[in-house]
Write a protein that holds these residues in place. Structure first.
Motif, PDB file in Angstrom:
ATOM      1  N   ALA A  40     -39.065  17.504 -24.232  1.00 30.14           N
ATOM      2  CA  ALA A  40     -40.283  16.982 -24.836  1.00 30.14           C
ATOM      3  C   ALA A  40     -40.108  15.481 -25.109  1.00 30.14           C
ATOM      4  CB  ALA A  40     -40.588  17.726 -26.130  1.00 30.14           C
ATOM      5  N   PRO A  41     -41.196  14.746 -25.245  1.00 29.28           N
ATOM      6  CA  PRO A  41     -41.094  13.302 -25.502  1.00 29.28           C
ATOM      7  C   PRO A  41     -40.253  13.011 -26.739  1.00 29.28           C
ATOM      8  CG  PRO A  41     -43.336  13.887 -24.940  1.00 29.28           C
ATOM      9  CD  PRO A  41     -42.601  15.175 -25.085  1.00 29.28           C
ATOM     10  N   GLY A  42     -39.283  12.116 -26.593  1.00 31.39           N
ATOM     11  CA  GLY A  42     -38.449  11.724 -27.704  1.00 31.39           C
ATOM     12  C   GLY A  42     -37.364  12.711 -28.082  1.00 31.39           C
ATOM     13  N   LYS A  43     -37.231  13.771 -27.306  1.00 31.70           N
ATOM     14  CA  LYS A  43     -36.225  14.794 -27.614  1.00 31.70           C
ATOM     15  C   LYS A  43     -35.246  14.944 -26.462  1.00 31.70           C
ATOM     16  CE  LYS A  43     -39.056  17.514 -30.794  1.00 31.70           C
ATOM     17  NZ  LYS A  43     -39.535  18.888 -31.137  1.00 31.70           N
ATOM     18  N   GLU A  44     -34.100  15.520 -26.773  1.00 32.79           N
ATOM     19  CA  GLU A  44     -33.111  15.781 -25.746  1.00 32.79           C
ATOM     20  C   GLU A  44     -33.510  17.005 -24.917  1.00 32.79           C
ATOM     21  OE1 GLU A  44     -29.132  14.030 -28.015  1.00 32.79           O
ATOM     22  OE2 GLU A  44     -29.266  16.147 -27.484  1.00 32.79           O
ATOM     23  N   ARG A  45     -32.995  17.034 -23.705  1.00 30.90           N
ATOM     24  CA  ARG A  45     -33.217  18.210 -22.859  1.00 30.90           C
ATOM     25  C   ARG A  45     -32.492  19.400 -23.464  1.00 30.90           C
ATOM     26  NH1 ARG A  45     -32.836  17.360 -16.439  1.00 30.90           N
ATOM     27  NH2 ARG A  45     -34.090  15.592 -17.179  1.00 30.90           N
ATOM     28  N   GLU A  46     -33.177  20.559 -23.504  1.00 34.21           N
ATOM     29  CA  GLU A  46     -32.586  21.750 -24.094  1.00 34.21           C
ATOM     30  C   GLU A  46     -32.705  22.941 -23.151  1.00 34.21           C
ATOM     31  OE1 GLU A  46     -34.628  22.860 -27.693  1.00 34.21           O
ATOM     32  OE2 GLU A  46     -36.587  22.967 -26.719  1.00 34.21           O
ATOM     33  N   GLY A  47     -31.728  23.831 -23.248  1.00 40.31           N
ATOM     34  CA  GLY A  47     -31.743  25.034 -22.441  1.00 40.31           C
ATOM     35  C   GLY A  47     -32.730  26.048 -22.984  1.00 40.31           C
ATOM     36  N   VAL A  48     -33.599  26.535 -22.138  1.00 37.58           N
ATOM     37  CA  VAL A  48     -34.619  27.509 -22.521  1.00 37.58           C
ATOM     38  C   VAL A  48     -34.180  28.921 -22.146  1.00 37.58           C
ATOM     39  CG1 VAL A  48     -36.985  28.261 -22.130  1.00 37.58           C
ATOM     40  CG2 VAL A  48     -36.470  25.822 -22.300  1.00 37.58           C
ATOM     41  N   ALA A  49     -33.700  29.091 -20.939  1.00 38.20           N
ATOM     42  CA  ALA A  49     -33.281  30.411 -20.462  1.00 38.20           C
ATOM     43  C   ALA A  49     -32.272  30.232 -19.345  1.00 38.20           C
ATOM     44  CB  ALA A  49     -34.482  31.209 -19.959  1.00 38.20           C
ATOM     45  N   CYS A  50     -31.196  30.993 -19.416  1.00 38.70           N
ATOM     46  CA  CYS A  50     -30.150  30.912 -18.402  1.00 38.70           C
ATOM     47  C   CYS A  50     -29.577  32.292 -18.148  1.00 38.70           C
ATOM     48  CB  CYS A  50     -29.011  29.987 -18.855  1.00 38.70           C
ATOM     49  SG  CYS A  50     -29.477  28.265 -19.079  1.00 38.70           S
ATOM     50  N   VAL A  51     -29.087  32.484 -16.935  1.00 40.13           N
ATOM     51  CA  VAL A  51     -28.382  33.710 -16.611  1.00 40.13           C
ATOM     52  C   VAL A  51     -27.222  33.353 -15.691  1.00 40.13           C
ATOM     53  CG1 VAL A  51     -29.847  34.280 -14.633  1.00 40.13           C
ATOM     54  CG2 VAL A  51     -28.660  36.100 -15.856  1.00 40.13           C
ATOM     55  N   ALA A  52     -26.091  34.027 -15.897  1.00 35.03           N
ATOM     56  CA  ALA A  52     -24.867  33.628 -15.206  1.00 35.03           C
ATOM     57  C   ALA A  52     -24.771  34.141 -13.780  1.00 35.03           C
ATOM     58  CB  ALA A  52     -23.647  34.101 -15.995  1.00 35.03           C
ATOM     59  N   ASN A  53     -25.370  35.307 -13.521  1.00 33.66           N
ATOM     60  CA  ASN A  53     -25.243  35.907 -12.190  1.00 33.66           C
ATOM     61  C   ASN A  53     -26.408  36.859 -11.962  1.00 33.66           C
ATOM     62  OD1 ASN A  53     -24.502  38.366 -13.583  1.00 33.66           O
ATOM     63  ND2 ASN A  53     -22.489  37.413 -13.869  1.00 33.66           N
ATOM     64  N   ASN A  54     -26.285  37.708 -10.957  1.00 32.14           N
ATOM     65  CA  ASN A  54     -27.421  38.561 -10.602  1.00 32.14           C
ATOM     66  C   ASN A  54     -27.711  39.653 -11.625  1.00 32.14           C
ATOM     67  OD1 ASN A  54     -27.785  37.135  -8.231  1.00 32.14           O
ATOM     68  ND2 ASN A  54     -26.588  38.558  -6.994  1.00 32.14           N
ATOM     69  N   ASP A  55     -26.658  40.109 -12.316  1.00 29.57           N
ATOM     70  CA  ASP A  55     -26.827  41.308 -13.134  1.00 29.57           C
ATOM     71  C   ASP A  55     -26.565  41.095 -14.619  1.00 29.57           C
ATOM     72  OD1 ASP A  55     -25.097  42.846 -10.439  1.00 29.57           O
ATOM     73  OD2 ASP A  55     -27.265  42.872 -10.792  1.00 29.57           O
ATOM     74  N   GLY A  56     -26.094  39.939 -14.990  1.00 31.13           N
ATOM     75  CA  GLY A  56     -25.702  39.732 -16.371  1.00 31.13           C
ATOM     76  C   GLY A  56     -26.874  39.522 -17.298  1.00 31.13           C
ATOM     77  N   PRO A  57     -26.613  39.569 -18.607  1.00 26.19           N
ATOM     78  CA  PRO A  57     -27.668  39.333 -19.584  1.00 26.19           C
ATOM     79  C   PRO A  57     -28.106  37.874 -19.568  1.00 26.19           C
ATOM     80  CG  PRO A  57     -25.552  39.434 -20.678  1.00 26.19           C
ATOM     81  CD  PRO A  57     -25.297  39.807 -19.241  1.00 26.19           C
ATOM     82  N   ALA A  58     -29.347  37.646 -19.903  1.00 19.92           N
ATOM     83  CA  ALA A  58     -29.860  36.285 -19.958  1.00 19.92           C
ATOM     84  C   ALA A  58     -29.750  35.748 -21.375  1.00 19.92           C
ATOM     85  CB  ALA A  58     -31.315  36.253 -19.493  1.00 19.92           C
ATOM     86  N   TYR A  59     -29.576  34.442 -21.440  1.00 20.59           N
ATOM     87  CA  TYR A  59     -29.637  33.744 -22.720  1.00 20.59           C
ATOM     88  C   TYR A  59     -31.029  33.162 -22.863  1.00 20.59           C
ATOM     89  CZ  TYR A  59     -29.527  29.636 -25.700  1.00 20.59           C
ATOM     90  OH  TYR A  59     -29.839  28.701 -26.633  1.00 20.59           O
ATOM     91  N   TYR A  60     -31.598  33.256 -24.062  1.00 23.51           N
ATOM     92  CA  TYR A  60     -32.887  32.624 -24.339  1.00 23.51           C
ATOM     93  C   TYR A  60     -32.794  31.804 -25.619  1.00 23.51           C
ATOM     94  CZ  TYR A  60     -35.036  35.666 -20.832  1.00 23.51           C
ATOM     95  OH  TYR A  60     -35.362  36.301 -19.664  1.00 23.51           O
ATOM     96  N   LEU A  61     -33.408  30.661 -25.601  1.00 27.16           N
ATOM     97  CA  LEU A  61     -33.566  29.866 -26.817  1.00 27.16           C
ATOM     98  C   LEU A  61     -34.286  30.715 -27.855  1.00 27.16           C
ATOM     99  CD1 LEU A  61     -33.247  26.883 -27.882  1.00 27.16           C
ATOM    100  CD2 LEU A  61     -35.579  26.522 -27.044  1.00 27.16           C
ATOM    101  N   ASP A  62     -33.846  30.659 -29.100  1.00 29.57           N
ATOM    102  CA  ASP A  62     -34.431  31.525 -30.122  1.00 29.57           C
ATOM    103  C   ASP A  62     -35.947  31.424 -30.186  1.00 29.57           C
ATOM    104  OD1 ASP A  62     -31.795  31.334 -32.662  1.00 29.57           O
ATOM    105  OD2 ASP A  62     -32.044  32.609 -30.906  1.00 29.57           O
TER     106      ASP A  62
END
Length: 126
Positions: A40-62
């Motif tokens: 967002a303007p004036g803010k740092e880039r942040e991780g929203v959603a990530c997944v490590a591989n095809n089957d693993g659990p995803a991480y989501y920003l709270d």
């Protein structure tokens, strides 16, 4: 040459939905970490959603848990971010990213990813 091309951003009213797509060429997404980030303007880039591989659990920003869903289609070498119940705090430029490095889904930080798209703007406004 690795290229990531996002699409699907736009202007939406609060409570609306957007589906972002990221088509990748020159690198296989299969079994590799993928992620969506936003800035967002004036803010740092942040991780929203990530997944490590095809089957693993995803991480989501709270703040997006229960509203955003990350997915991939390895056959199309494409990743997606379904965004529902959008609010003004979600307004940002959204970037897709991937990497050949192995790490956990919780390493959802920009310096863990090597390849980036150009970004697509998502604006939530009434």
């Amino acid at each position: 040459q690795v290229q990531l091309v996002e699409s699907g951003g736009g202007l939406v009213h609060p409570g609306g939905s957007l589906r972002l797509s990221c088509v990748v060429s020159g690198f296989s997404l299969d079994a590799n970490p993928i992620g969506w980030f936003r800035q967002a303007p004036g803010k740092e880039r942040e991780g929203v959603a990530c997944v490590a591989n095809n089957d693993g659990p995803a991480y989501y920003l709270d703040s997006v848990k229960g509203r955003f869903t990350l997915s991939r289609d390895n056959a199309k070498n494409t990743m997606y971010l379904q965004m529902n119940m959008l609010n003004s705090e979600d307004t940002a430029v959204y970037f897709c990213a991937t990497t050949p490095r192995t790490h956990s889904a919780t390493a959802c930080v920009p310096n863990a990813y090597n390849y980036w798209g150009q970004g697509t703007q998502a604006t939530v406004s009434s």
